[in-house]
Design a protein around this motif. Structure first.
Motif, PDB file in Angstrom:
ATOM      1  N   LEU A   1       1.089  -1.440   0.116  1.00  0.00           N
ATOM      2  CA  LEU A   1      -0.010   0.058   0.002  1.00  0.00           C
ATOM      3  C   LEU A   1       0.720   1.350   0.057  1.00  0.00           C
ATOM      4  CD1 LEU A   1      -2.641   1.674   0.367  1.00  0.00           C
ATOM      5  CD2 LEU A   1      -2.295   1.242   2.911  1.00  0.00           C
ATOM      6  N   GLU A   2       1.753   1.314   0.909  1.00  0.00           N
ATOM      7  CA  GLU A   2       2.699   2.427   0.831  1.00  0.00           C
ATOM      8  C   GLU A   2       3.550   2.931  -0.475  1.00  0.00           C
ATOM      9  OE1 GLU A   2       4.900  -0.677   3.481  1.00  0.00           O
ATOM     10  OE2 GLU A   2       3.073  -0.111   3.308  1.00  0.00           O
ATOM     11  N   GLU A   3       4.040   1.596  -1.052  1.00  0.00           N
ATOM     12  CA  GLU A   3       4.677   1.680  -2.193  1.00  0.00           C
ATOM     13  C   GLU A   3       3.724   2.312  -3.311  1.00  0.00           C
ATOM     14  OE1 GLU A   3       8.143  -1.492  -2.081  1.00  0.00           O
ATOM     15  OE2 GLU A   3       6.017  -2.311  -2.623  1.00  0.00           O
TER      16      GLU A   3
ATOM     17  N   ARG B   1       5.158   9.402   7.868  1.00  0.00           N
ATOM     18  CA  ARG B   1       6.151  10.036   9.141  1.00  0.00           C
ATOM     19  C   ARG B   1       6.786   8.736   9.663  1.00  0.00           C
ATOM     20  NH1 ARG B   1       4.046   9.498  14.141  1.00  0.00           N
ATOM     21  NH2 ARG B   1       2.035   8.335  14.589  1.00  0.00           N
ATOM     22  N   LYS B   2       7.615   9.010  10.595  1.00  0.00           N
ATOM     23  CA  LYS B   2       8.540   8.216  11.252  1.00  0.00           C
ATOM     24  C   LYS B   2       8.132   7.741  12.750  1.00  0.00           C
ATOM     25  CE  LYS B   2      12.491   9.952   8.987  1.00  0.00           C
ATOM     26  NZ  LYS B   2      13.573  10.730   9.216  1.00  0.00           N
ATOM     27  N   ASN B   3       8.196   6.715  13.144  1.00  0.00           N
ATOM     28  CA  ASN B   3       7.807   5.965  14.402  1.00  0.00           C
ATOM     29  C   ASN B   3       8.800   6.543  15.561  1.00  0.00           C
ATOM     30  OD1 ASN B   3      10.155   4.521  14.096  1.00  0.00           O
ATOM     31  ND2 ASN B   3       9.078   2.614  13.704  1.00  0.00           N
TER      32      ASN B   3
ATOM     33  N   GLU C   1      10.727   5.392   8.916  1.00  0.00           N
ATOM     34  CA  GLU C   1       9.681   5.388   8.276  1.00  0.00           C
ATOM     35  C   GLU C   1       8.571   4.533   8.455  1.00  0.00           C
ATOM     36  OE1 GLU C   1       8.155   6.310   3.771  1.00  0.00           O
ATOM     37  OE2 GLU C   1      10.511   6.606   4.253  1.00  0.00           O
ATOM     38  N   LEU C   2       7.548   4.616   8.845  1.00  0.00           N
ATOM     39  CA  LEU C   2       6.341   3.701   8.737  1.00  0.00           C
ATOM     40  C   LEU C   2       6.224   2.635   7.771  1.00  0.00           C
ATOM     41  CD1 LEU C   2       3.733   5.693  10.650  1.00  0.00           C
ATOM     42  CD2 LEU C   2       5.305   4.142  11.643  1.00  0.00           C
ATOM     43  N   LYS C   3       6.173   1.448   7.990  1.00  0.00           N
ATOM     44  CA  LYS C   3       5.967   0.525   6.907  1.00  0.00           C
ATOM     45  C   LYS C   3       4.835  -0.654   7.319  1.00  0.00           C
ATOM     46  CE  LYS C   3      10.930   0.528   5.226  1.00  0.00           C
ATOM     47  NZ  LYS C   3      12.039   0.073   5.612  1.00  0.00           N
ATOM     48  N   GLY C   4       4.361  -1.374   6.308  1.00  0.00           N
ATOM     49  CA  GLY C   4       3.380  -2.374   6.533  1.00  0.00           C
ATOM     50  C   GLY C   4       2.149  -2.059   7.138  1.00  0.00           C
ATOM     51  N   LYS C   5       2.092  -2.889   8.441  1.00  0.00           N
ATOM     52  CA  LYS C   5       0.993  -2.835   9.257  1.00  0.00           C
ATOM     53  C   LYS C   5       0.732  -1.406   9.795  1.00  0.00           C
ATOM     54  CE  LYS C   5      -1.636  -5.299  12.805  1.00  0.00           C
ATOM     55  NZ  LYS C   5      -1.493  -6.387  13.789  1.00  0.00           N
ATOM     56  N   GLU C   6       2.141  -0.966  10.372  1.00  0.00           N
ATOM     57  CA  GLU C   6       2.129   0.340  11.106  1.00  0.00           C
ATOM     58  C   GLU C   6       1.550   1.556  10.110  1.00  0.00           C
ATOM     59  OE1 GLU C   6       6.166   0.646  12.340  1.00  0.00           O
ATOM     60  OE2 GLU C   6       5.493   1.262  14.283  1.00  0.00           O
ATOM     61  N   ALA C   7       1.981   1.451   9.058  1.00  0.00           N
ATOM     62  CA  ALA C   7       1.667   2.595   7.898  1.00  0.00           C
ATOM     63  C   ALA C   7      -0.004   2.621   7.665  1.00  0.00           C
ATOM     64  CB  ALA C   7       2.586   2.354   6.721  1.00  0.00           C
ATOM     65  N   ILE C   8      -0.326   1.124   7.500  1.00  0.00           N
ATOM     66  CA  ILE C   8      -1.746   1.104   7.106  1.00  0.00           C
ATOM     67  C   ILE C   8      -2.713   1.585   8.266  1.00  0.00           C
ATOM     68  CG2 ILE C   8      -3.365  -0.363   6.687  1.00  0.00           C
ATOM     69  CD1 ILE C   8      -1.457  -2.321   5.112  1.00  0.00           C
ATOM     70  N   ILE C   9      -2.277   1.181   9.424  1.00  0.00           N
ATOM     71  CA  ILE C   9      -3.045   1.697  10.682  1.00  0.00           C
ATOM     72  C   ILE C   9      -3.159   3.043  10.879  1.00  0.00           C
ATOM     73  CG2 ILE C   9      -2.853   1.713  13.226  1.00  0.00           C
ATOM     74  CD1 ILE C   9      -2.214  -1.237  13.099  1.00  0.00           C
ATOM     75  N   GLU C  10      -1.694   3.920  10.459  1.00  0.00           N
ATOM     76  CA  GLU C  10      -1.802   5.372  10.602  1.00  0.00           C
ATOM     77  C   GLU C  10      -2.636   5.898   9.736  1.00  0.00           C
ATOM     78  OE1 GLU C  10      -0.374   7.582  12.770  1.00  0.00           O
ATOM     79  OE2 GLU C  10       0.184   5.920  14.229  1.00  0.00           O
TER      80      GLU C  10
END
Length: 184
Positions: A7-9, A21-23, A28-37
């Motif tokens: 999704l992020e790509e 944004r960064k954790n 940089e947020l990726k995967g599940k973290e990025a989708i949740i954010e």
């Protein structure tokens, strides 16, 4: 032209974002973290900022007032009043020197399930045109969809393909009148 990647790509490729944004660790947020954010937490957008000196030449002054227009995307499972309360607490704690107000009105979040006939028709249309489909559980944006669903009892979905398939993207446009030879 949707590639089989995360999704992020896909969001970066489509020009929707440059970076996430960064954790807390500075990554940089990726995967599940990025989708949740992106999809499941409220999002704050800066629509415009006004302040400072706009005359000719330079001026070494600090503006006495700066104004900003913001909007907050409210995801389903949260209410407008809850999100406003949380942002108010955040502003009061971290920026006690600012004045702010939330506009009266606004709108609640809205969504329909993927099993809904409208979602299924949209999905089948993409497939009929041999388009790759990225089905998202939510839209990472804000719009008055709840007015259609809650007030008018009309289901609503965001979908589109072709040049204007990504609302609010660079070079966004709407076709008023089209020659059938050019559409497709």
């Amino acid at each position: 032209y949707l590639k089989k990647c995360s999704l992020e790509e896909n969001m970066k490729r489509g020009g929707l974002i440059k970076r996430f944004r960064k954790n807390k660790e500075g990554e940089e947020l990726k995967g599940k973290e990025a989708i949740i954010e992106i999809l499941f937490k409220p999002g704050l957008s800066v629509n415009g900022i006004e302040g400072g000196y706009y005359g000719e030449g330079t001026m070494t002054i600090i503006p006495h007032e700066v104004k900003a227009n913001l909007d907050i995307r409210i995801p389903p499972f949260q209410s407008r009043s809850y999100v406003i309360q949380k942002y108010s607490e955040f502003f009061d704690k971290n920026f006690p020197m600012i004045e702010y107000e939330f506009e009266k009105g606004g709108y609640e979040p809205a969504k329909i399930p993927f099993s809904h006939p409208l979602a299924q028709i949209s999905y089948r249309l993409y497939k009929e045109f041999k388009k790759e489909v990225m089905v998202l559980p939510l839209l990472a944006g804000s719009a008055p969809f709840s007015l259609f669903q809650q007030k008018l009892k009309i289901p609503f979905i965001v979908a589109g393909m072709g040049h204007s398939g990504r609302a609010h993207a660079p070079l966004e446009y709407a076709v008023i009148k089209a020659d059938n030879k050019q559409v497709g």
